[in-house]
Scaffold this motif. Structure first.
Motif, short mmCIF file in Angstrom:
data_model
loop_
_atom_site.label_atom_id
_atom_site.label_comp_id
_atom_site.label_asym_id
_atom_site.label_seq_id
_atom_site.Cartn_x
_atom_site.Cartn_y
_atom_site.Cartn_z
N SER A 18 0.85 -1.19 0.00
CA SER A 18 0.00 0.00 0.00
C SER A 18 0.88 1.24 0.00
O SER A 18 2.03 1.21 0.46
CB SER A 18 -0.90 0.01 1.23
N LEU A 19 0.30 2.32 -0.48
CA LEU A 19 1.01 3.59 -0.54
C LEU A 19 -0.01 4.71 -0.45
O LEU A 19 -1.07 4.63 -1.07
CB LEU A 19 1.79 3.69 -1.85
N ARG A 20 0.30 5.74 0.33
CA ARG A 20 -0.59 6.89 0.40
C ARG A 20 0.12 8.11 -0.17
O ARG A 20 1.17 8.53 0.32
CB ARG A 20 -1.03 7.19 1.82
N LEU A 21 -0.46 8.68 -1.19
CA LEU A 21 0.05 9.91 -1.77
C LEU A 21 -0.63 11.10 -1.10
O LEU A 21 -1.66 10.95 -0.45
CB LEU A 21 -0.21 9.94 -3.27
N SER A 22 -0.04 12.27 -1.30
CA SER A 22 -0.63 13.51 -0.80
C SER A 22 -0.57 14.55 -1.89
O SER A 22 0.33 14.55 -2.72
CB SER A 22 0.13 14.02 0.43
N CYS A 23 -1.54 15.45 -1.86
CA CYS A 23 -1.53 16.59 -2.76
C CYS A 23 -1.85 17.81 -1.91
O CYS A 23 -2.98 17.97 -1.46
CB CYS A 23 -2.55 16.42 -3.88
N ALA A 24 -0.85 18.64 -1.69
CA ALA A 24 -1.03 19.85 -0.89
C ALA A 24 -1.27 21.04 -1.81
O ALA A 24 -0.57 21.21 -2.81
CB ALA A 24 0.20 20.10 -0.03
#
Length: 123
Positions: free
Chosen positions: A16-22
């Motif tokens: 699993s991997l969690r990306l972020s977009c700020a």
């Protein structure tokens, strides 16, 4: 609006991997948001999208049931959580914002784009 995607990396199939977009700017909460990806030699394709409130989401068939998208308007951030990753998920992932509170599934519907983050899934 300026977007900064992060969280990519090299993982193994099944991980699993969690990306972020700020996002910068005070009006993040009024934008529909989306994630797209582009693999080498292929066109940019839709992955997931979310309305301004986070109340409605929509996924491509290729990620439905494995990916979950959410957003925290207080933090001006959007998060796609990617589970059960497959080698075919390998791509550069881009976040995007559109000048509408509703979601969109076509790149042409979006007004602002982040720089992309690389996700590589090994078999």
């Amino acid at each position: 609006v300026q977007l900064q995607a992060s969280g990519g990396g090299l993982v193994q199939a099944g991980d699993s991997l969690r990306l972020s977009c700020a996002a910068s700017g005070r009006t993040f909460g009024s934008y529909g948001m989306g994630w797209f990806r582009q693999a080498p030699g292929k066109e940019r394709e839709f992955v997931a999208t979310i309305t301004w409130s986070g109340g409605t989401t929509y996924y491509s068939d290729s990620v439905k049931g494995r990916f979950t998208i959410s957003r925290d308007n207080a933090k001006n951030t959007m998060y796609p959580l990617m589970n059960s990753l497959k080698p075919e998920d390998t791509a550069i992932y881009y976040c995007a914002a559109r000048g509408s509170t509703y979601y969109g599934i076509r790149p042409s519907q979006y007004d602002y784009w982040g720089q992309g983050t690389q996700v590589t899934v090994s078999s």
